[in-house]
Each structure stands twice: as C-alpha cells, then as structure tokens.
Design a protein around this motif. Structure first.
Motif, PDB file in Angstrom:
ATOM      1  N   SER A 192      -3.914  -3.378  -8.321  1.00 43.37           N
ATOM      2  CA  SER A 192      -2.789  -2.451  -8.288  1.00 43.37           C
ATOM      3  C   SER A 192      -2.151  -2.363  -6.898  1.00 43.37           C
ATOM      4  O   SER A 192      -1.060  -1.822  -6.752  1.00 43.37           O
ATOM      5  CB  SER A 192      -3.242  -1.053  -8.729  1.00 43.37           C
ATOM      6  N   GLN A 193      -2.812  -2.913  -5.888  1.00 46.07           N
ATOM      7  CA  GLN A 193      -2.298  -2.855  -4.517  1.00 46.07           C
ATOM      8  C   GLN A 193      -1.537  -4.115  -4.113  1.00 46.07           C
ATOM      9  O   GLN A 193      -1.007  -4.178  -3.008  1.00 46.07           O
ATOM     10  CB  GLN A 193      -3.453  -2.657  -3.527  1.00 46.07           C
ATOM     11  N   ILE A 194      -1.512  -5.115  -4.971  1.00 45.22           N
ATOM     12  CA  ILE A 194      -0.844  -6.370  -4.614  1.00 45.22           C
ATOM     13  C   ILE A 194       0.175  -6.783  -5.667  1.00 45.22           C
ATOM     14  O   ILE A 194       0.126  -6.339  -6.818  1.00 45.22           O
ATOM     15  CB  ILE A 194      -1.860  -7.510  -4.396  1.00 45.22           C
ATOM     16  N   ARG A 195       1.092  -7.618  -5.235  1.00 46.70           N
ATOM     17  CA  ARG A 195       2.073  -8.210  -6.152  1.00 46.70           C
ATOM     18  C   ARG A 195       2.283  -9.656  -5.739  1.00 46.70           C
ATOM     19  O   ARG A 195       1.920 -10.068  -4.648  1.00 46.70           O
ATOM     20  CB  ARG A 195       3.374  -7.423  -6.128  1.00 46.70           C
ATOM     21  N   GLY A 203       2.012  -6.802   3.980  1.00 47.88           N
ATOM     22  CA  GLY A 203       2.515  -8.136   4.290  1.00 47.88           C
ATOM     23  C   GLY A 203       1.911  -9.199   3.398  1.00 47.88           C
ATOM     24  O   GLY A 203       1.364  -8.906   2.332  1.00 47.88           O
ATOM     25  N   LEU A 204       2.000 -10.434   3.860  1.00 45.26           N
ATOM     26  CA  LEU A 204       1.601 -11.591   3.076  1.00 45.26           C
ATOM     27  C   LEU A 204       0.115 -11.914   3.272  1.00 45.26           C
ATOM     28  O   LEU A 204      -0.374 -11.966   4.397  1.00 45.26           O
ATOM     29  CB  LEU A 204       2.452 -12.796   3.481  1.00 45.26           C
ATOM     30  N   TYR A 205      -0.581 -12.120   2.147  1.00 46.97           N
ATOM     31  CA  TYR A 205      -2.003 -12.450   2.141  1.00 46.97           C
ATOM     32  C   TYR A 205      -2.231 -13.627   1.207  1.00 46.97           C
ATOM     33  O   TYR A 205      -1.405 -13.923   0.354  1.00 46.97           O
ATOM     34  CB  TYR A 205      -2.826 -11.264   1.631  1.00 46.97           C
ATOM     35  N   THR A 206      -3.384 -14.278   1.358  1.00 43.53           N
ATOM     36  CA  THR A 206      -3.802 -15.347   0.456  1.00 43.53           C
ATOM     37  C   THR A 206      -5.085 -14.903  -0.233  1.00 43.53           C
ATOM     38  O   THR A 206      -6.004 -14.410   0.422  1.00 43.53           O
ATOM     39  CB  THR A 206      -4.069 -16.650   1.239  1.00 43.53           C
ATOM     40  N   VAL A 207      -5.148 -15.081  -1.551  1.00 43.73           N
ATOM     41  CA  VAL A 207      -6.355 -14.737  -2.305  1.00 43.73           C
ATOM     42  C   VAL A 207      -7.429 -15.765  -1.957  1.00 43.73           C
ATOM     43  O   VAL A 207      -7.212 -16.968  -2.112  1.00 43.73           O
ATOM     44  CB  VAL A 207      -6.091 -14.741  -3.826  1.00 43.73           C
ATOM     45  N   VAL A 208      -8.593 -15.295  -1.466  1.00 45.73           N
ATOM     46  CA  VAL A 208      -9.684 -16.208  -1.127  1.00 45.73           C
ATOM     47  C   VAL A 208     -10.853 -16.122  -2.106  1.00 45.73           C
ATOM     48  O   VAL A 208     -11.675 -17.037  -2.169  1.00 45.73           O
ATOM     49  CB  VAL A 208     -10.181 -16.005   0.329  1.00 45.73           C
ATOM     50  N   ARG A 209     -10.932 -15.022  -2.873  1.00 46.86           N
ATOM     51  CA  ARG A 209     -12.025 -14.880  -3.831  1.00 46.86           C
ATOM     52  C   ARG A 209     -11.692 -13.835  -4.886  1.00 46.86           C
ATOM     53  O   ARG A 209     -11.105 -12.805  -4.576  1.00 46.86           O
ATOM     54  CB  ARG A 209     -13.286 -14.460  -3.085  1.00 46.86           C
ATOM     55  N   LEU A 210     -12.086 -14.112  -6.132  1.00 47.89           N
ATOM     56  CA  LEU A 210     -11.983 -13.143  -7.212  1.00 47.89           C
ATOM     57  C   LEU A 210     -13.319 -12.410  -7.274  1.00 47.89           C
ATOM     58  O   LEU A 210     -14.371 -13.044  -7.318  1.00 47.89           O
ATOM     59  CB  LEU A 210     -11.727 -13.843  -8.548  1.00 47.89           C
ATOM     60  N   LEU A 211     -13.291 -11.099  -7.252  1.00 46.84           N
ATOM     61  CA  LEU A 211     -14.531 -10.324  -7.228  1.00 46.84           C
ATOM     62  C   LEU A 211     -14.871  -9.774  -8.608  1.00 46.84           C
ATOM     63  O   LEU A 211     -13.979  -9.353  -9.348  1.00 46.84           O
ATOM     64  CB  LEU A 211     -14.402  -9.177  -6.228  1.00 46.84           C
ATOM     65  N   PRO A 212     -16.161  -9.764  -8.958  1.00 44.71           N
ATOM     66  CA  PRO A 212     -16.563  -9.173 -10.235  1.00 44.71           C
ATOM     67  C   PRO A 212     -16.356  -7.662 -10.175  1.00 44.71           C
ATOM     68  O   PRO A 212     -16.538  -7.041  -9.135  1.00 44.71           O
ATOM     69  CB  PRO A 212     -18.044  -9.522 -10.345  1.00 44.71           C
ATOM     70  N   LEU A 261       0.819  -1.202   0.000  1.00 47.64           N
ATOM     71  CA  LEU A 261       0.000   0.000   0.000  1.00 47.64           C
ATOM     72  C   LEU A 261       0.853   1.252   0.000  1.00 47.64           C
ATOM     73  O   LEU A 261       1.972   1.258   0.506  1.00 47.64           O
ATOM     74  CB  LEU A 261      -0.890   0.011   1.247  1.00 47.64           C
ATOM     75  N   ASN A 262       0.282   2.329  -0.524  1.00 45.48           N
ATOM     76  CA  ASN A 262       0.959   3.617  -0.412  1.00 45.48           C
ATOM     77  C   ASN A 262       0.277   4.419   0.696  1.00 45.48           C
ATOM     78  O   ASN A 262      -0.689   3.964   1.296  1.00 45.48           O
ATOM     79  CB  ASN A 262       0.984   4.360  -1.752  1.00 45.48           C
ATOM     80  N   ARG A 263       0.730   5.592   0.945  1.00 38.52           N
ATOM     81  CA  ARG A 263       0.233   6.371   2.086  1.00 38.52           C
ATOM     82  C   ARG A 263      -1.219   6.806   1.937  1.00 38.52           C
ATOM     83  O   ARG A 263      -1.844   7.221   2.906  1.00 38.52           O
ATOM     84  CB  ARG A 263       1.122   7.583   2.328  1.00 38.52           C
ATOM     85  N   PHE A 264      -1.789   6.698   0.756  1.00 36.94           N
ATOM     86  CA  PHE A 264      -3.181   7.092   0.529  1.00 36.94           C
ATOM     87  C   PHE A 264      -4.156   5.920   0.622  1.00 36.94           C
ATOM     88  O   PHE A 264      -5.346   6.106   0.509  1.00 36.94           O
ATOM     89  CB  PHE A 264      -3.322   7.754  -0.841  1.00 36.94           C
ATOM     90  N   ASP A 265      -3.650   4.705   0.817  1.00 36.54           N
ATOM     91  CA  ASP A 265      -4.489   3.502   0.778  1.00 36.54           C
ATOM     92  C   ASP A 265      -5.114   3.094   2.106  1.00 36.54           C
ATOM     93  O   ASP A 265      -5.796   2.094   2.176  1.00 36.54           O
ATOM     94  CB  ASP A 265      -3.691   2.319   0.225  1.00 36.54           C
ATOM     95  N   GLY A 266      -4.867   3.799   3.181  1.00 30.43           N
ATOM     96  CA  GLY A 266      -5.489   3.452   4.450  1.00 30.43           C
ATOM     97  C   GLY A 266      -4.564   2.739   5.404  1.00 30.43           C
ATOM     98  O   GLY A 266      -3.346   2.773   5.263  1.00 30.43           O
TER      99      GLY A 266
END
Length: 70
Positions: free
Chosen positions: A59-62, A26-35, A16-21
């Motif tokens: 744009s917030q993840i890699r 850190g590390l996350y796991t994708v649990v669902r693809l959203l429409p 995240l950048n300073r405007f993202d909240g």
C-alpha cells in the motif's frame, strides 16, 4: 493468500503519508518479496539514489517508470 503485485527488479515509487515515518520518497527497486500473512504484501526495496534498503508494504508503493533497458 493474495499474490504480490510487484516483481523482483521492478522499479517502484515510494509514496508515504505523514504517518509512515521518515523514509525518503522516490524511486526504489524491488530486491525481495517477503512472506506475509496479511493482505498488504511486503517487499524489501532499495533506494536508487542512496542504496539504502528498507521493508515496505504494498500500500506504500506504486509502479515506477518503465526502464529503457527492460
């Protein structure tokens, strides 16, 4: 409509950048693809450390580290 770049179960890093909240990076796991009609796909991800889920834009993840199990 562009396809999602990440798959359910894939490890990703939230960058995240300073405007993202205030979500912890850190590390996350994708649990669902959203429409989404936007070109910036959305995902529901789960924090590996605390289990908290949140919605993020592509744009917030890699790509995260490759799992030794997969």
């Amino acid at each position: 409509m562009p396809l999602h770049s990440f798959a359910v179960g894939q490890s990703v890093e939230l960058a995240l950048n300073r405007f993202d909240g205030s979500a912890p990076a850190g590390l996350y796991t994708v649990v669902r693809l959203l429409p989404n009609d936007s070109s910036d796909r959305e995902y529901r991800v789960k924090n590996v450390r605390d289990g908290h889920e949140r919605v993020v834009r592509e744009s917030q993840i890699r790509r995260g580290p490759v799992s030794a199990l997969g």
